[in-house]
Design a protein around this motif. Structure first.
Motif, short mmCIF file in Angstrom:
data_model
loop_
_atom_site.label_atom_id
_atom_site.label_comp_id
_atom_site.label_asym_id
_atom_site.label_seq_id
_atom_site.Cartn_x
_atom_site.Cartn_y
_atom_site.Cartn_z
N PHE A 195 20.90 49.61 31.54
CA PHE A 195 21.10 48.05 31.61
C PHE A 195 20.91 47.35 30.42
N LYS A 196 20.09 47.48 29.44
CA LYS A 196 20.08 46.72 28.13
C LYS A 196 21.70 46.84 27.63
N GLU A 197 22.22 47.97 27.58
CA GLU A 197 23.63 48.10 27.01
C GLU A 197 24.63 47.33 27.74
N THR A 198 24.40 47.14 29.15
CA THR A 198 25.24 46.66 29.81
C THR A 198 25.18 45.05 29.73
N VAL A 199 24.08 44.55 29.22
CA VAL A 199 24.15 43.20 28.81
C VAL A 199 24.64 42.99 27.41
N SER A 200 24.34 43.68 26.54
CA SER A 200 24.93 43.76 25.36
C SER A 200 26.40 43.60 25.13
N LEU A 201 27.01 44.71 26.22
CA LEU A 201 28.42 44.63 26.16
C LEU A 201 29.13 43.45 26.92
N TYR A 202 28.23 43.06 27.69
CA TYR A 202 28.90 41.72 28.43
C TYR A 202 29.13 40.70 27.58
N MET A 203 27.74 40.31 26.67
CA MET A 203 27.75 39.29 25.69
C MET A 203 28.73 39.53 24.66
N GLU A 204 29.06 40.86 24.19
CA GLU A 204 30.21 41.06 23.32
C GLU A 204 31.47 40.64 23.73
N MET A 205 31.66 41.18 25.16
CA MET A 205 33.20 40.53 25.80
C MET A 205 33.17 38.84 25.81
N HIS A 206 31.79 38.30 26.04
CA HIS A 206 32.12 36.96 26.08
C HIS A 206 32.20 36.31 24.84
N SER A 207 31.73 36.73 23.71
CA SER A 207 31.84 36.24 22.45
C SER A 207 33.37 36.51 21.85
N ILE A 247 37.06 36.39 26.12
CA ILE A 247 37.48 37.17 27.23
C ILE A 247 36.56 36.61 28.42
N SER A 248 37.69 36.24 29.52
CA SER A 248 37.14 35.59 30.58
C SER A 248 36.46 36.77 31.28
N PRO A 249 35.11 36.55 31.94
CA PRO A 249 34.60 37.72 32.89
C PRO A 249 35.38 37.90 34.24
N SER A 250 35.44 39.03 34.87
CA SER A 250 35.83 39.30 36.08
C SER A 250 34.63 39.33 36.96
N SER A 251 34.95 39.13 38.36
CA SER A 251 33.75 39.06 39.13
C SER A 251 32.84 40.42 39.23
N HIS A 252 33.43 41.39 39.11
CA HIS A 252 32.65 42.61 38.97
C HIS A 252 32.08 42.92 37.67
N ALA A 253 32.52 42.23 36.47
CA ALA A 253 31.80 42.46 35.39
C ALA A 253 30.26 41.45 35.69
N ILE A 254 30.64 40.05 36.10
CA ILE A 254 29.60 39.53 36.64
C ILE A 254 28.29 39.90 37.40
N THR A 255 28.91 40.55 38.47
CA THR A 255 27.84 41.32 39.32
C THR A 255 27.19 42.37 38.72
N SER A 256 27.94 43.15 37.83
CA SER A 256 27.17 44.27 37.31
C SER A 256 26.19 43.92 36.10
N VAL A 257 26.54 42.63 35.41
CA VAL A 257 25.62 42.22 34.43
C VAL A 257 24.31 41.57 35.13
N LEU A 258 24.46 41.00 36.22
CA LEU A 258 23.57 40.19 37.06
C LEU A 258 22.75 41.47 37.57
N ARG A 259 23.30 42.25 37.92
CA ARG A 259 21.99 43.48 38.36
C ARG A 259 21.31 43.98 37.13
N ALA A 260 22.02 44.21 35.96
CA ALA A 260 21.46 44.80 34.84
C ALA A 260 20.42 43.82 34.36
N CYS A 261 20.43 42.14 34.39
CA CYS A 261 19.44 41.41 34.17
C CYS A 261 18.16 41.51 35.00
N GLY A 262 18.62 41.86 36.28
CA GLY A 262 17.34 41.85 37.24
C GLY A 262 16.74 43.12 36.90
#
Length: 577
Positions: free
Chosen positions: A89-101, A104-119
């Motif tokens: 989960f921590k790596e999920t958030v880090s990778l998403y932030m790397e993608m965002h920086s 690259i626009s996030p897809s719906s499944h990227a946001i859904t996955s990272v929301l789960r990781a944040c939770g």
């Protein structure tokens, strides 16, 4: 024609080596537009987490960034979801932030996955930020993202916000209902949770599993079992929840009954039972199950290695670790595996393995989590390598009771009373509660340093933390008093014990009596040891040595003759302290 053939191969189940071969054809024939499909298929068919697969997919992604943004967004989303699905989960958030920086626009499944990781990681700050990004990109109208928001706020304890996100969903599905149900269960509002469960229009297996799990966690196995029997369709997870409930209640016979009746067992089923046997010290039962497994994945190996390490069988743990490394190139140890293996080496007093672990972790990109670092601290402290231990301890992200206790125990073993006391004071100041292990280390430090008054004060302070001294703590106190020649005090302390003193405690007094050539307490201690042990030869030999030291040759001879008559043999190297 070639494009069609490559697409055909990409639709097949791909392991890493096959993926590399197909990728080579894509690059040679300039079909880079198919790389996104390659990433998706490779990740999709990788059932167990593989660091090599992750690193390989990420290297391809770095090339996709300069390609079309749509393909890049889809592929990044696949990789974010891959990490989340495998609980990184921590790596999920880090990778998403790397993608965002990277823009690259996030897809719906990227946001859904990272929301789960944040939770899962209780990361409210990044969760709110990602919620804002979902609003900005217009993805908040997606039922999956909305459901992800319900899940996020539920897990973080913001049940009102979760309910609002739930109410905003125009077309609620069962997953949405389940997210709200989970929120009420997590908040402890069991009555409201049961109401939501009863209102779910179309309950699925997850709905049933959530409510059954809540009863099992409370130890209410009667209601858990009743609901389990009422389920119209049971999944493997349903069986595992019930089995796990019985395991947590220490009802291993009932757990085994349902395990044996389970129609299709999976890795979790086996691991749950092995872990249960680990906690109850039934190593042979765990071994029996392990031998029955036809397919052993990394988690199964982890469970059995931990069973050996936690039950005083370090050599067996290391032997199985070696077999794990040789069994398959797809099974790779991670921080969990290495923590148990480090613990095994620590029990054997072999600190050389620590350097190998640090090199292996760096080489394979494994994250140094607090569990692994704490295991290494324990290894280095027991081996007397204080510089390495303190260096690792200072880098811990979150110091807790376990890490402090490992440091204090290491100080205790090596007689570093000042350092142990400093760590204990620091621990208390940070409001980190000590446990029995903490006091074992602290008392050992005082004992080895001859600080009797400090030891008494420490021993008496255990009640301030609602801790009752065990026989081991009394044994350390007896050792401390014995070293100081205060044998009568040691004897009186033993007599005051709320539990029956074992041979270890009496053996400590016997050893101290030998140290000070005291026949009176030597005879008392030896008599109790003989009553408690089936083979008291070592204790009798020690008593004979005490007689010899004070010139009572006849008594020494009589003890040794009695040993010969009973055919007792002294066990060389035996220690009862």
């Amino acid at each position: 024609m070639l494009d069609s053939k490559l697409r055909f191969f990409l639709q097949k189940c791909l392991v890493l080596e096959q993926a590399k071969q197909v990728h080579a054809q894509l690059v040679v024939n300039r079909h880079n537009h198919l790389e996104s499909i390659l990433i998706h298929q490779t990740l999709h068919f990788t059932k167990d987490f593989s660091r090599n697969v992750f690193n390989y997919a990420k290297r391809i992604l770095q090339g996709l960034q300069i390609s079309t943004r749509k393909d890049s967004s889809f592929s990044w989303g696949c990789l974010v979801r891959f990490l989340s699905q495998h609980r990184k989960f921590k790596e999920t958030v880090s990778l998403y932030m790397e993608m965002h920086s990277s823009g690259i626009s996030p897809s719906s499944h990227a946001i859904t996955s990272v929301l789960r990781a944040c939770g899962k990681t209780e990361n409210m700050i990044d969760g709110n930020s990602i919620h804002a990004q979902a609003l900005k990109t217009g993805l908040c109208g997606c039922v999956y993202v909305q459901t992800g928001l319900v899940g996020l706020y539920s897990r973080l304890g913001y049940i009102d916000m979760a309910k609002k996100a739930f109410d905003d969903i125009s077309e609620k599905n069962t997953v949405s209902w389940n997210s709200l149900l989970h929120g009420y269960l997590e908040s402890g509002d069991f009555d409201e949770a049961r109401r939501v469960f009863d209102e779910i229009p179309e309950k699925d297996v997850v709905s049933w599993n959530l409510i059954i799990s809540s009863y099992a966690k409370k130890g209410d196995m009667s209601n858990a079992c009743s609901l389990f029997q009422a389920m119209p369709l049971k999944s493997s997870a349903s069986w595992n929840i019930l089995i796990g409930g019985y395991v947590n209640c220490r009802e291993m016979k009932l757990a085994r009954t349902y395990f044996d009746a389970m129609p299709q067992k999976n890795s979790v089923s086996w691991i749950t039972m092995v872990s249960g046997y680990t906690k109850s010290g039934e190593v042979e039962s765990a071994e029996e199950l392990f031998r029955q497994m036809f397919k052993r994945d990394k988690l199964v190996y982890d469970a059995m290695i931990a069973c050996y390490a936690q039950n005083g069988k370090p050599k067996d743990a290391l032997k199985l670790f070696s077999q794990m490394l040789e069994s398959s190139s797809d099974i790779q140890p991670d921080e969990i595996t290495l923590s148990s293996v480090v613990s095994a080496y620590s029990q054997l007093g072999d600190t050389s393995f620590g350097s190998w672990v640090e090199s292996y972790v760096t080489e394979h990109g494994i994250k140094f989590d607090d569990l692994l670092v704490t295991s290494l601290i324990d290894l280095y402290m027991k081996g007397g390598d204080f510089d390495k231990a303190f260096k690792l301890f200072s880098k811990l992200h979150k110091k807790d009771t376990v890490s402090y206790s490992a440091m204090i125990m290491g100080c205790g073993i090596n007689g570093k009373a000042m350092e142990a006391n400093t760590l204990f004071k620091e621990m208390v100041e940070k409001k980190i509660l000590p446990n029995l292990v903490t006091f074992t280390g602290l008392l050992s430090a005082y004992s080895h340093s001859g600080l009797v008054q400090e030891g008494y004060k420490c021993f008496n302070s255990m009640k301030d933390y609602n801790l009752e001294p065990s026989a081991d703590h009394y044994g350390i106190m007896v050792d401390m008093l014995g070293r100081a020649g205060r044998l009568e005090e040691a004897y009186e302390l033993i007599k005051s014990m709320p539990m029956q003193a074992n041979a270890g405690v009496w053996g400590t007094l016997l050893l101290a009596s030998g140290l000070h050539n005291n026949v009176e307490f030597g005879e008392i201690a030896c008599r109790h040891c003989v009553e408690l042990e089936t083979d008291p030869s070592g204790y009798l030999s020690r008593l004979a040595n005490i007689y010899t030291s004070v010139g009572r040759w006849d008594d020494a001879r009589k003890v040794r003759e009695a040993m010969e008559e009973k055919k007792l043999r002294k066990t060389l190297g035996c220690s009862w302290v």
